[in-house]
Design an enzyme around this catalytic site. Structure first.
Site, PDB file in Angstrom:
ATOM      1  N   HIS A  52      -1.634  -0.155  -9.832  1.00  0.00           N
ATOM      2  CA  HIS A  52      -2.317  -1.034  -8.858  1.00  0.00           C
ATOM      3  C   HIS A  52      -2.855  -2.294  -9.558  1.00  0.00           C
ATOM      4  CE1 HIS A  52      -4.506  -1.086  -4.749  1.00  0.00           C
ATOM      5  NE2 HIS A  52      -4.311  -2.322  -5.187  1.00  0.00           N
ATOM      6  N   ARG A 105       0.846  -1.188   0.000  1.00  0.00           N
ATOM      7  CA  ARG A 105       0.000   0.000   0.000  1.00  0.00           C
ATOM      8  C   ARG A 105       0.886   1.244   0.000  1.00  0.00           C
ATOM      9  NH1 ARG A 105      -3.706  -2.550  -1.684  1.00  0.00           N
ATOM     10  NH2 ARG A 105      -5.769  -2.833  -0.768  1.00  0.00           N
TER      11      ARG A 105
HETATM   12  P1  NAP Z   1      -2.019 -10.567   5.799  1.00  0.00           P
HETATM   13  O1  NAP Z   1      -2.158 -12.034   5.558  1.00  0.00           O
HETATM   14  O2  NAP Z   1      -2.922  -9.901   6.776  1.00  0.00           O
HETATM   15  O3  NAP Z   1      -0.504 -10.339   6.244  1.00  0.00           O
HETATM   16  C1  NAP Z   1      -0.054  -9.122   6.744  1.00  0.00           C
HETATM   17  C2  NAP Z   1       1.381  -9.295   7.214  1.00  0.00           C
HETATM   18  O4  NAP Z   1       1.868  -8.033   7.658  1.00  0.00           O
HETATM   19  C3  NAP Z   1       1.487 -10.255   8.406  1.00  0.00           C
HETATM   20  O5  NAP Z   1       2.645 -11.041   8.293  1.00  0.00           O
HETATM   21  C4  NAP Z   1       1.612  -9.300   9.594  1.00  0.00           C
HETATM   22  O6  NAP Z   1       2.324  -9.819  10.693  1.00  0.00           O
HETATM   23  C5  NAP Z   1       2.416  -8.177   8.962  1.00  0.00           C
HETATM   24  N1  NAP Z   1       2.260  -6.951   9.739  1.00  0.00           N
HETATM   25  C6  NAP Z   1       1.121  -6.265  10.011  1.00  0.00           C
HETATM   26  N2  NAP Z   1       1.401  -5.194  10.792  1.00  0.00           N
HETATM   27  C7  NAP Z   1       2.737  -5.234  11.033  1.00  0.00           C
HETATM   28  C8  NAP Z   1       3.614  -4.423  11.781  1.00  0.00           C
HETATM   29  N3  NAP Z   1       3.179  -3.353  12.449  1.00  0.00           N
HETATM   30  N4  NAP Z   1       4.918  -4.751  11.792  1.00  0.00           N
HETATM   31  C9  NAP Z   1       5.376  -5.840  11.139  1.00  0.00           C
HETATM   32  N5  NAP Z   1       4.593  -6.661  10.400  1.00  0.00           N
HETATM   33  C10 NAP Z   1       3.285  -6.347  10.348  1.00  0.00           C
HETATM   34  O7  NAP Z   1      -2.145  -9.758   4.437  1.00  0.00           O
HETATM   35  P2  NAP Z   1      -1.934 -10.289   2.934  1.00  0.00           P
HETATM   36  O8  NAP Z   1      -3.112 -11.004   2.473  1.00  0.00           O
HETATM   37  O9  NAP Z   1      -0.602 -10.941   2.859  1.00  0.00           O
HETATM   38  O10 NAP Z   1      -1.907  -8.883   2.158  1.00  0.00           O
HETATM   39  C11 NAP Z   1      -0.949  -7.888   2.446  1.00  0.00           C
HETATM   40  C12 NAP Z   1      -1.336  -6.593   1.779  1.00  0.00           C
HETATM   41  O11 NAP Z   1      -1.109  -6.667   0.374  1.00  0.00           O
HETATM   42  C13 NAP Z   1      -2.812  -6.229   1.872  1.00  0.00           C
HETATM   43  O12 NAP Z   1      -3.123  -5.670   3.133  1.00  0.00           O
HETATM   44  C14 NAP Z   1      -2.976  -5.238   0.749  1.00  0.00           C
HETATM   45  O13 NAP Z   1      -2.725  -3.950   1.240  1.00  0.00           O
HETATM   46  C15 NAP Z   1      -1.872  -5.638  -0.239  1.00  0.00           C
HETATM   47  N6  NAP Z   1      -2.415  -6.112  -1.530  1.00  0.00           N
HETATM   48  C16 NAP Z   1      -2.090  -5.438  -2.665  1.00  0.00           C
HETATM   49  C17 NAP Z   1      -2.565  -5.883  -3.897  1.00  0.00           C
HETATM   50  C18 NAP Z   1      -2.176  -5.186  -5.162  1.00  0.00           C
HETATM   51  O14 NAP Z   1      -2.716  -5.483  -6.225  1.00  0.00           O
HETATM   52  N7  NAP Z   1      -1.232  -4.262  -5.139  1.00  0.00           N
HETATM   53  C19 NAP Z   1      -3.381  -7.002  -3.958  1.00  0.00           C
HETATM   54  C20 NAP Z   1      -3.707  -7.669  -2.774  1.00  0.00           C
HETATM   55  C21 NAP Z   1      -3.203  -7.219  -1.563  1.00  0.00           C
HETATM   56  P3  NAP Z   1       1.789 -11.088  11.521  1.00  0.00           P
HETATM   57  O15 NAP Z   1       1.982 -12.268  10.590  1.00  0.00           O
HETATM   58  O16 NAP Z   1       2.650 -11.158  12.695  1.00  0.00           O
HETATM   59  O17 NAP Z   1       0.331 -10.819  11.805  1.00  0.00           O
END
Ligand code: NAP
Length: 310
Positions: free
Chosen positions: A273, A225
Protein backbone atom coordinates in the site's frame (compact mmCIF):
# COMPACT_ATOMS: atom_id res chain seq x y z
CA UNK A 1 -12.09 35.50 14.96
CA UNK A 2 -9.87 32.52 15.77
CA UNK A 3 -10.97 29.17 14.35
CA UNK A 4 -10.49 25.98 16.36
CA UNK A 5 -9.09 23.32 14.06
CA UNK A 6 -8.72 19.81 15.43
CA UNK A 7 -6.07 17.55 13.89
CA UNK A 8 -7.42 14.01 14.37
CA UNK A 9 -5.00 11.45 12.97
CA UNK A 10 -2.41 8.99 14.26
CA UNK A 11 -0.11 10.82 16.76
CA UNK A 12 2.98 10.50 14.56
CA UNK A 13 1.28 12.46 11.75
CA UNK A 14 1.14 15.66 13.85
CA UNK A 15 4.84 16.46 13.51
CA UNK A 16 4.56 16.00 9.73
CA UNK A 17 1.43 18.10 9.27
CA UNK A 18 1.65 20.82 11.90
CA UNK A 19 4.29 23.03 10.16
CA UNK A 20 2.73 22.96 6.66
CA UNK A 21 -0.80 23.42 8.03
CA UNK A 22 0.32 26.45 10.08
CA UNK A 23 2.18 27.84 7.06
CA UNK A 24 -0.87 27.41 4.81
CA UNK A 25 -3.18 29.00 7.41
CA UNK A 26 -0.79 31.96 7.76
CA UNK A 27 -0.52 32.33 4.00
CA UNK A 28 -4.33 32.43 3.74
CA UNK A 29 -4.55 34.95 6.58
CA UNK A 30 -6.66 32.59 8.71
CA UNK A 31 -6.25 32.95 12.48
CA UNK A 32 -6.49 29.51 13.98
CA UNK A 33 -5.93 27.47 17.09
CA UNK A 34 -4.65 24.24 15.54
CA UNK A 35 -4.21 21.35 17.96
CA UNK A 36 -4.63 17.62 18.53
CA UNK A 37 -6.85 18.22 21.56
CA UNK A 38 -9.66 20.78 21.70
CA UNK A 39 -12.91 20.56 23.68
CA UNK A 40 -15.28 18.91 21.13
CA UNK A 41 -18.03 21.55 21.44
CA UNK A 42 -15.52 24.27 20.47
CA UNK A 43 -14.13 22.65 17.30
CA UNK A 44 -14.85 24.44 13.99
CA UNK A 45 -13.13 22.08 11.52
CA UNK A 46 -11.76 18.55 11.82
CA UNK A 47 -8.71 17.57 9.77
CA UNK A 48 -9.18 13.85 9.77
CA UNK A 49 -7.61 10.47 9.04
CA UNK A 50 -10.06 7.55 9.19
CA UNK A 51 -7.64 5.50 11.32
CA UNK A 52 -7.63 8.17 14.05
CA UNK A 53 -9.20 7.32 17.42
CA UNK A 54 -12.00 9.84 16.69
CA UNK A 55 -14.94 7.74 15.51
CA UNK A 56 -17.89 9.42 17.28
CA UNK A 57 -18.61 12.86 15.84
CA UNK A 58 -21.69 13.46 18.04
CA UNK A 59 -19.95 15.78 20.55
CA UNK A 60 -18.59 18.05 17.78
CA UNK A 61 -21.74 20.15 17.73
CA UNK A 62 -20.16 23.28 16.24
CA UNK A 63 -17.97 21.62 13.60
CA UNK A 64 -18.67 22.74 10.03
CA UNK A 65 -16.80 20.10 8.03
CA UNK A 66 -14.55 17.07 8.21
CA UNK A 67 -11.56 17.42 5.90
CA UNK A 68 -10.15 14.00 5.12
CA UNK A 69 -6.41 13.49 4.71
CA UNK A 70 -6.95 10.42 2.54
CA UNK A 71 -8.36 9.99 -0.97
CA UNK A 72 -10.19 6.83 0.11
CA UNK A 73 -13.21 7.39 2.34
CA UNK A 74 -14.72 3.90 2.64
CA UNK A 75 -13.93 3.73 6.36
CA UNK A 76 -15.91 6.87 7.13
CA UNK A 77 -18.85 7.08 4.70
CA UNK A 78 -20.86 4.63 6.81
CA UNK A 79 -20.31 6.54 10.07
CA UNK A 80 -23.83 7.57 11.10
CA UNK A 81 -22.53 10.04 13.72
CA UNK A 82 -21.05 12.17 10.91
CA UNK A 83 -23.75 14.60 9.77
CA UNK A 84 -21.66 17.49 8.44
CA UNK A 85 -19.98 17.80 5.02
CA UNK A 86 -17.07 15.42 4.38
CA UNK A 87 -14.39 16.41 1.88
CA UNK A 88 -11.97 13.78 0.58
CA UNK A 89 -8.35 14.46 -0.31
CA UNK A 90 -7.43 15.47 -3.82
CA UNK A 91 -3.79 16.44 -3.43
CA UNK A 92 -1.51 17.35 -6.34
CA UNK A 93 1.38 15.63 -4.53
CA UNK A 94 -0.57 12.40 -4.06
CA UNK A 95 -1.72 12.52 -7.69
CA UNK A 96 1.87 12.91 -8.93
CA UNK A 97 2.93 9.94 -6.80
CA UNK A 98 0.14 7.77 -8.21
CA UNK A 99 0.93 8.77 -11.79
CA UNK A 100 4.59 7.85 -11.31
CA UNK A 101 3.84 4.54 -9.58
CA UNK A 102 1.31 3.41 -12.18
CA UNK A 103 3.45 4.55 -15.11
CA UNK A 104 6.40 2.57 -13.75
CA UNK A 105 4.36 -0.61 -13.46
CA UNK A 106 2.71 -0.12 -16.86
CA UNK A 107 6.19 0.28 -18.37
CA UNK A 108 7.37 -2.90 -16.66
CA UNK A 109 4.63 -4.89 -18.39
CA UNK A 110 4.69 -2.99 -21.66
CA UNK A 111 8.44 -3.38 -22.22
CA UNK A 112 8.64 -6.85 -20.66
CA UNK A 113 11.35 -5.60 -18.31
CA UNK A 114 11.30 -8.81 -16.26
CA UNK A 115 12.78 -10.69 -19.22
CA UNK A 116 16.04 -8.78 -18.80
CA UNK A 117 15.95 -8.22 -15.05
CA UNK A 118 15.39 -11.91 -14.30
CA UNK A 119 17.84 -13.13 -16.99
CA UNK A 120 20.78 -14.38 -14.97
CA UNK A 121 22.19 -16.56 -17.75
CA UNK A 122 24.26 -15.66 -20.81
CA UNK A 123 21.57 -15.88 -23.48
CA UNK A 124 21.89 -13.06 -26.07
CA UNK A 125 18.47 -12.89 -27.72
CA UNK A 126 17.63 -9.48 -29.17
CA UNK A 127 13.97 -8.53 -29.58
CA UNK A 128 12.14 -5.46 -30.85
CA UNK A 129 10.50 -3.60 -27.99
CA UNK A 130 6.89 -2.62 -28.71
CA UNK A 131 5.82 1.00 -28.95
CA UNK A 132 3.28 2.48 -26.57
CA UNK A 133 0.94 3.20 -29.48
CA UNK A 134 0.61 -0.57 -29.96
CA UNK A 135 -0.40 -1.12 -26.32
CA UNK A 136 -3.96 -0.85 -25.09
CA UNK A 137 -4.32 0.25 -21.47
CA UNK A 138 -7.63 0.66 -19.67
CA UNK A 139 -8.03 2.70 -16.51
CA UNK A 140 -11.03 1.71 -14.40
CA UNK A 141 -12.03 4.81 -12.43
CA UNK A 142 -11.59 8.14 -14.17
CA UNK A 143 -11.58 10.44 -11.17
CA UNK A 144 -8.79 12.67 -9.90
CA UNK A 145 -6.22 9.87 -10.01
CA UNK A 146 -7.49 7.83 -12.96
CA UNK A 147 -7.71 10.90 -15.21
CA UNK A 148 -4.19 12.02 -14.34
CA UNK A 149 -2.86 8.51 -14.99
CA UNK A 150 -4.75 8.23 -18.29
CA UNK A 151 -3.50 11.61 -19.48
CA UNK A 152 0.12 10.72 -18.71
CA UNK A 153 -0.21 7.39 -20.51
CA UNK A 154 -1.73 9.22 -23.50
CA UNK A 155 1.20 11.64 -23.47
CA UNK A 156 3.54 8.64 -23.69
CA UNK A 157 1.64 7.38 -26.71
CA UNK A 158 -0.41 4.55 -25.17
CA UNK A 159 -3.80 3.63 -26.61
CA UNK A 160 -5.86 4.47 -23.52
CA UNK A 161 -9.44 3.76 -22.51
CA UNK A 162 -11.19 4.81 -19.32
CA UNK A 163 -14.25 3.53 -17.48
CA UNK A 164 -16.35 5.50 -15.01
CA UNK A 165 -19.84 5.57 -13.53
CA UNK A 166 -20.94 8.65 -15.46
CA UNK A 167 -20.31 9.43 -19.11
CA UNK A 168 -17.09 11.33 -19.90
CA UNK A 169 -15.47 12.97 -22.86
CA UNK A 170 -11.69 13.11 -22.41
CA UNK A 171 -9.39 13.97 -25.33
CA UNK A 172 -7.51 10.94 -26.74
CA UNK A 173 -9.15 8.54 -24.24
CA UNK A 174 -11.78 6.02 -25.36
CA UNK A 175 -14.41 6.60 -22.69
CA UNK A 176 -16.77 3.87 -21.45
CA UNK A 177 -19.20 4.08 -18.57
CA UNK A 178 -21.74 2.16 -16.57
CA UNK A 179 -22.22 -1.60 -16.23
CA UNK A 180 -22.77 -1.99 -19.96
CA UNK A 181 -19.45 -0.29 -20.75
CA UNK A 182 -17.31 -2.43 -18.45
CA UNK A 183 -16.84 -5.47 -20.67
CA UNK A 184 -16.13 -3.21 -23.66
CA UNK A 185 -13.47 -1.37 -21.66
CA UNK A 186 -11.93 -4.58 -20.37
CA UNK A 187 -12.27 -6.38 -23.70
CA UNK A 188 -9.60 -4.10 -25.19
CA UNK A 189 -7.44 -3.98 -22.10
CA UNK A 190 -4.00 -5.55 -22.38
CA UNK A 191 -3.12 -3.73 -19.16
CA UNK A 192 -5.88 -2.80 -16.72
CA UNK A 193 -5.28 -0.23 -13.98
CA UNK A 194 -7.82 -0.17 -11.12
CA UNK A 195 -8.39 3.28 -9.63
CA UNK A 196 -11.94 2.89 -8.40
CA UNK A 197 -13.08 3.73 -4.87
CA UNK A 198 -14.21 0.94 -2.56
CA UNK A 199 -18.01 1.14 -2.54
CA UNK A 200 -20.81 -1.46 -2.53
CA UNK A 201 -21.13 -1.06 -6.32
CA UNK A 202 -17.43 -1.45 -7.13
CA UNK A 203 -16.82 -4.56 -5.00
CA UNK A 204 -15.63 -7.49 -7.13
CA UNK A 205 -15.51 -5.42 -10.32
CA UNK A 206 -12.80 -7.87 -11.32
CA UNK A 207 -14.48 -11.27 -11.11
CA UNK A 208 -14.59 -14.50 -13.12
CA UNK A 209 -16.94 -12.96 -15.72
CA UNK A 210 -15.06 -9.71 -16.23
CA UNK A 211 -11.71 -11.51 -16.26
CA UNK A 212 -13.07 -13.72 -19.05
CA UNK A 213 -13.81 -10.57 -21.07
CA UNK A 214 -10.15 -9.50 -20.99
CA UNK A 215 -7.66 -10.47 -23.71
CA UNK A 216 -5.62 -13.61 -23.01
CA UNK A 217 -2.35 -12.81 -21.25
CA UNK A 218 -3.51 -9.42 -19.93
CA UNK A 219 -1.96 -7.67 -16.93
CA UNK A 220 -3.70 -6.15 -13.91
CA UNK A 221 -2.39 -3.32 -11.74
CA UNK A 222 -4.43 -2.53 -8.61
CA UNK A 223 -3.54 0.59 -6.63
CA UNK A 224 -7.27 1.23 -5.94
CA UNK A 225 -8.62 -0.94 -3.13
CA UNK A 226 -8.49 -4.67 -2.33
CA UNK A 227 -12.24 -5.40 -2.54
CA UNK A 228 -12.28 -4.35 -6.23
CA UNK A 229 -10.93 -7.83 -6.99
CA UNK A 230 -12.51 -11.19 -6.27
CA UNK A 231 -9.28 -12.82 -5.16
CA UNK A 232 -10.14 -16.46 -5.93
CA UNK A 233 -11.19 -15.50 -9.46
CA UNK A 234 -7.93 -13.63 -10.06
CA UNK A 235 -5.85 -16.51 -8.68
CA UNK A 236 -7.67 -18.93 -10.99
CA UNK A 237 -7.11 -16.61 -13.97
CA UNK A 238 -3.41 -16.32 -13.13
CA UNK A 239 -3.09 -20.10 -12.80
CA UNK A 240 -4.80 -20.70 -16.14
CA UNK A 241 -2.64 -18.07 -17.89
CA UNK A 242 -5.66 -15.94 -18.78
CA UNK A 243 -4.02 -13.18 -16.76
CA UNK A 244 -0.24 -13.10 -17.24
CA UNK A 245 0.67 -11.16 -14.11
CA UNK A 246 -0.80 -8.85 -11.47
CA UNK A 247 0.71 -6.06 -9.40
CA UNK A 248 -1.33 -5.51 -6.26
CA UNK A 249 -0.79 -2.63 -3.84
CA UNK A 250 -4.02 -2.96 -1.84
CA UNK A 251 -5.79 -5.89 -0.24
CA UNK A 252 -8.96 -6.83 1.64
CA UNK A 253 -6.83 -7.35 4.74
CA UNK A 254 -3.79 -5.13 5.28
CA UNK A 255 -1.05 -5.93 6.04
CA UNK A 256 -1.55 -8.87 3.67
CA UNK A 257 -1.49 -11.98 5.91
CA UNK A 258 1.71 -14.04 5.58
CA UNK A 259 -0.34 -17.08 4.57
CA UNK A 260 -2.10 -15.33 1.67
CA UNK A 261 -1.47 -17.07 -1.68
CA UNK A 262 -0.59 -13.74 -3.33
CA UNK A 263 2.74 -13.56 -1.48
CA UNK A 264 4.20 -16.73 -2.97
CA UNK A 265 2.45 -16.60 -6.33
CA UNK A 266 5.02 -16.41 -9.16
CA UNK A 267 2.70 -14.20 -11.22
CA UNK A 268 1.91 -11.66 -8.50
CA UNK A 269 3.91 -8.67 -7.32
CA UNK A 270 2.79 -7.46 -3.89
CA UNK A 271 3.53 -3.90 -2.79
CA UNK A 272 2.59 -2.73 0.73
CA UNK A 273 0.00 0.00 0.00
CA UNK A 274 2.65 2.44 -1.13
CA UNK A 275 1.36 3.53 -4.53
CA UNK A 276 0.70 7.10 -3.46
CA UNK A 277 0.72 8.99 -0.21
CA UNK A 278 -0.84 12.32 0.70
CA UNK A 279 1.97 14.89 0.72
CA UNK A 280 1.74 17.20 3.72
CA UNK A 281 2.72 20.47 2.03
CA UNK A 282 0.36 20.32 -0.94
CA UNK A 283 -2.41 18.63 1.07
CA UNK A 284 -2.27 21.39 3.71
CA UNK A 285 -2.95 23.96 1.01
CA UNK A 286 -6.01 21.99 -0.14
CA UNK A 287 -7.31 21.72 3.44
CA UNK A 288 -6.82 25.40 4.13
CA UNK A 289 -8.53 26.33 0.86
CA UNK A 290 -11.54 24.32 2.04
CA UNK A 291 -11.51 26.11 5.41
CA UNK A 292 -11.38 29.43 3.56
CA UNK A 293 -14.33 28.32 1.45
CA UNK A 294 -16.27 27.23 4.53
CA UNK A 295 -15.76 30.61 6.15
CA UNK A 296 -16.66 32.46 2.94
CA UNK A 297 -19.85 30.43 2.52
CA UNK A 298 -18.52 28.91 -0.71
CA UNK A 299 -18.97 25.29 -1.72
CA UNK A 300 -16.32 22.90 -0.41
CA UNK A 301 -13.96 21.23 -2.85
CA UNK A 302 -14.08 17.44 -3.30
CA UNK A 303 -17.23 16.79 -1.29
CA UNK A 304 -18.07 13.15 -0.75
CA UNK A 305 -21.46 11.93 -1.90
CA UNK A 306 -22.32 9.77 1.10
CA UNK A 307 -25.03 7.87 -0.82
CA UNK A 308 -22.60 6.89 -3.60
CA UNK A 309 -19.82 6.22 -1.07
CA UNK A 310 -17.10 8.32 -2.73
P1 NAP B 1 -12.39 9.87 -7.40
O1 NAP B 1 -11.88 11.17 -7.93
O2 NAP B 1 -13.57 9.86 -6.49
O3 NAP B 1 -12.72 8.98 -8.69
C1 NAP B 1 -13.41 7.77 -8.59
C2 NAP B 1 -13.69 7.27 -10.00
O4 NAP B 1 -14.32 6.00 -9.91
C3 NAP B 1 -14.65 8.19 -10.76
O5 NAP B 1 -14.28 8.28 -12.11
C4 NAP B 1 -15.99 7.45 -10.63
O6 NAP B 1 -16.89 7.68 -11.69
C5 NAP B 1 -15.51 6.01 -10.68
N1 NAP B 1 -16.53 5.13 -10.11
C6 NAP B 1 -17.04 5.14 -8.86
N2 NAP B 1 -17.98 4.17 -8.74
C7 NAP B 1 -18.08 3.58 -9.96
C8 NAP B 1 -18.88 2.54 -10.47
N3 NAP B 1 -19.79 1.91 -9.71
N4 NAP B 1 -18.70 2.18 -11.75
C9 NAP B 1 -17.81 2.81 -12.54
N5 NAP B 1 -17.00 3.81 -12.11
C10 NAP B 1 -17.14 4.18 -10.83
O7 NAP B 1 -11.24 9.07 -6.67
P2 NAP B 1 -9.65 9.23 -6.82
O8 NAP B 1 -9.17 10.37 -6.06
O9 NAP B 1 -9.31 9.13 -8.27
O10 NAP B 1 -9.16 7.91 -6.05
C11 NAP B 1 -9.55 6.62 -6.46
C12 NAP B 1 -9.19 5.61 -5.39
O11 NAP B 1 -7.78 5.39 -5.37
C13 NAP B 1 -9.49 6.04 -3.96
O12 NAP B 1 -10.87 5.87 -3.66
C14 NAP B 1 -8.61 5.13 -3.15
O13 NAP B 1 -9.32 3.96 -2.85
C15 NAP B 1 -7.46 4.81 -4.11
N6 NAP B 1 -6.16 5.32 -3.63
C16 NAP B 1 -5.15 4.44 -3.39
C17 NAP B 1 -3.91 4.91 -2.97
C18 NAP B 1 -2.77 3.96 -2.75
O14 NAP B 1 -1.73 4.35 -2.23
N7 NAP B 1 -2.89 2.70 -3.13
C19 NAP B 1 -3.71 6.27 -2.78
C20 NAP B 1 -4.77 7.15 -3.02
C21 NAP B 1 -5.99 6.66 -3.47
P3 NAP B 1 -17.50 9.14 -11.98
O15 NAP B 1 -16.34 9.95 -12.53
O16 NAP B 1 -18.55 8.92 -12.97
O17 NAP B 1 -17.97 9.67 -10.64
Amino acid sequence: MTLNILFAARPERWAIYEPPLRAALDAAGIKAHLATEIAPAKVDYIVYAPNSPLQDFTPYTRAKAVLNLWAGVEQITGNTTLRIPLARMVDPGLTKGMVEWVTGHVMRYHLGLDTDILNTGTEWKPRTPPLAQERKVTVLGMGALGCAVAQTLVSLGFDVAGWSRSQKDIPSVACFHGNEGLNQALGRSEIAVLLLPDTPSTENTINAKTLAAMPDGAFIINPGRGPLIEDDALLAALDSGKIAHATLDVFRTEPLPATHPYWAHPKVTVTPHIAAETRATTASQVIVENIRRGEAGEEYLHLVDRALGY
